[in-house]
Design an enzyme around this catalytic site. Structure first.
Site, mmCIF file in Angstrom:
data_model
loop_
_atom_site.group_PDB
_atom_site.id
_atom_site.type_symbol
_atom_site.label_atom_id
_atom_site.label_comp_id
_atom_site.label_asym_id
_atom_site.label_seq_id
_atom_site.Cartn_x
_atom_site.Cartn_y
_atom_site.Cartn_z
ATOM 1 N N LYS A 18 -24.385 -43.606 -1.123
ATOM 2 C CA LYS A 18 -23.441 -42.850 -0.479
ATOM 3 C C LYS A 18 -23.361 -41.742 -0.863
ATOM 4 O O LYS A 18 -23.697 -41.216 -2.081
ATOM 5 C CB LYS A 18 -22.283 -43.389 -0.540
ATOM 6 C CG LYS A 18 -21.531 -44.034 -1.965
ATOM 7 C CD LYS A 18 -20.918 -42.733 -2.464
ATOM 8 C CE LYS A 18 -20.210 -43.235 -3.754
ATOM 9 N NZ LYS A 18 -19.669 -42.119 -4.632
ATOM 10 N N ASP A 146 -16.223 -48.256 -4.821
ATOM 11 C CA ASP A 146 -17.007 -48.200 -4.086
ATOM 12 C C ASP A 146 -17.706 -49.075 -3.205
ATOM 13 O O ASP A 146 -18.701 -49.146 -2.388
ATOM 14 C CB ASP A 146 -18.066 -47.237 -4.582
ATOM 15 C CG ASP A 146 -17.818 -45.968 -5.016
ATOM 16 O OD1 ASP A 146 -16.506 -45.370 -4.457
ATOM 17 O OD2 ASP A 146 -18.405 -45.083 -5.872
#
Length: 312
Positions: A18, A146
C-alpha cells in the site's frame, strides 16, 4: 471465508502492498499508540503466500527485494497470523508457509501486513476453518494496524490506529513510481522522532489533534481520479522525521520532481518514496530517469484488490 476441496494440499493467496497518500498523526495516547487519519491505496506490488499442510509452523521466504531483515522464526508476522487463527478456531495442525515477497521490507508499504493478510486467508481456506469476514478483520487488527487494509484493498480511509476502515471512492487508476532504499527505517523509531520533535517545539507549533481526519481535498481528488488534484494534497506527518533520520531522501524527492513527477511523498514511515505521475508515459519516463541515476525503482498502479485466493 473461502472454501477449497478437502484434499487440497496447498492454497495460494496474494495480498497487496500500500501507499499512504495522506497520513496525519494525532497526539500520543496513554496506551503508547497514536490516533491517525490515513488515506490508503493498495498498489500492484504484491506478496504471494503458499500454505501447505504440516504438523508444526514454519516459513521460508524468497522474493525480488532485500530479504536480509525478514525473520524466518516465530517472530515472522505470517507465523503469528497462522498461530492466531489456529488458536482462535481450535485447529490442531500446523502449516508450512512459502512467501514470495515483492513489497520492500521495512519500506513503509505494508509488506509484512500483506503477508499476514494473505496467510490468514490461505490458512482459513486450507484448514477449512471458514471464519466470517468480520472475524478475519478482527484477527487482522490484532496482528497490526495495516493488516485489515491488506485484506480489503482498494482505497480506504483508516482512523483510530489506522485499522478502523471505511471505503473511499476512487475513479480510474493512478500511476506510481516507487524509489526503493537499501536501508529500512523502523516505524516505532520514526514515530518516536515525531513525538520528540513535537515536544521540543511545542511552543511554536499547533498541538497534535486528538482525532485527526483526512482532508476533504484528498477525498475529492480520489473521487475525481485526477492525479494533478491528488498531487496537490499528498501529505505525510512522518515525512519530516523520516527525512531527518535518512537525509538522502530529500535528494530523491527533488530528483523525482525534477524529472516529471507531479509530487513525491515518503510512504508511511519510509524510506520508500512514492512518486505520483500524470499517466503511464510519464511513469515510464520517470522510471528510466531514476534508474539512470542508479536508483532502484519500480512502477505500480493503484488501486488494486485486497487479499484473495489465487487458483494456480
Amino acid at each position: 471465508m473461502t472454501t477449497v476441496p478437502a484434499a487440497s494440499t496447498m492454497v495460494h493467496a496474494r495480498a497487496p502492498g500500500k501507499i499512504n497518500v495522506f497520513l496525519k498523526v494525532g497526539a500520543l495516547l496513554d496506551d503508547g499508540y497514536h490516533d491517525v487519519a490515513i488515506a490508503y491505496q493498495a498498489v500492484s506490488l504484491c506478496e504471494d503466500v503458499r500454505a501447505f499442510h504440516a504438523d508444526d509452523f514454519s516459513v521460508s521466504v524468497t522474493g525480488t527485494v532485500d530479504l536480509s531483515r525478514v525473520p524466518t522464526d516465530g517472530s515472522n508476522i505470517a507465523i503469528k497470523a497462522a498461530r492466531l487463527l489456529a488458536r482462535r478456531t481450535g485447529y490442531r495442525g500446523g502449516v508450512r508457509l512459502e512467501i514470495d515477497k515483492h513489497v520492500p521490507v521495512t519500506g513503509g508499504m505494508g509488506g509484512g501486513s500483506a503477508d499476514a493478510a494473505a496467510t490468514l486467508l490461505a490458512c482459513d481456506a486450507l484448514w477449512g476453518t471458514n471464519i466470517s469476514r468480520e472475524e478475519m478483520l478482527g484477527l487482522a487488527s490484532e496482528l497490526g494496524a495495516d493488516v485489515p487494509f491488506a485484506l480489503t484493498g482498494g482505497t480506504a480511509i483508516g482512523t483510530g490506529r489506522g485499522d478502523q476502515l471505511s471505503p473511499a471512492l476512487a475513479k480510474g487508476q493512478f500511476q506510481w513510481v516507487l524509489a526503493l532504499s537499501d536501508a529500512g527505517l523502523s516505524t516505532p523509531e520514526v514515530y518516536t522522532a515525531l513525538d520528540e520533535h513535537r515536544q521540543q517545539y511545542s511552543q511554536d507549533i499547533f498541538p497534535a489533534e486528538v482525532a485527526p481526519s483526512v482532508d476533504a481535498d484528498v477525498l475529492q481528488a480520489l473521487r475525481a481520479g485526477d492525479p494533478h488534484m491528488l498531487a496537490e494534497c499528498l501529505h505525510n506527518d512522518l515525512q519530516a522525521p523520516a527525512l531527518k533520520m535518512a537525509p538522502s531522501l530529500a535528494g530523491v524527492i527533488e530528483l523525482g520532481e525534477k524529472n516529471g513527477a507531479l509530487a513525491g511523498v515518503v510512504s508511511g514511515s519510509g524510506p520508500t518514496v512514492a512518486f505520483l505521475t500524470a499517466d503511464l508515459d510519464s511513469a515510464l519516463e520517470l522510471q528510466i530517469a531514476l534508474s539512470a541515476a542508479q536508483m532502484n525503482v519500480v512502477r505500480a498502479t493503484g488501486p488494486v484488490h485486497g487479499a484473495r485466493i489465487i487458483n494456480d
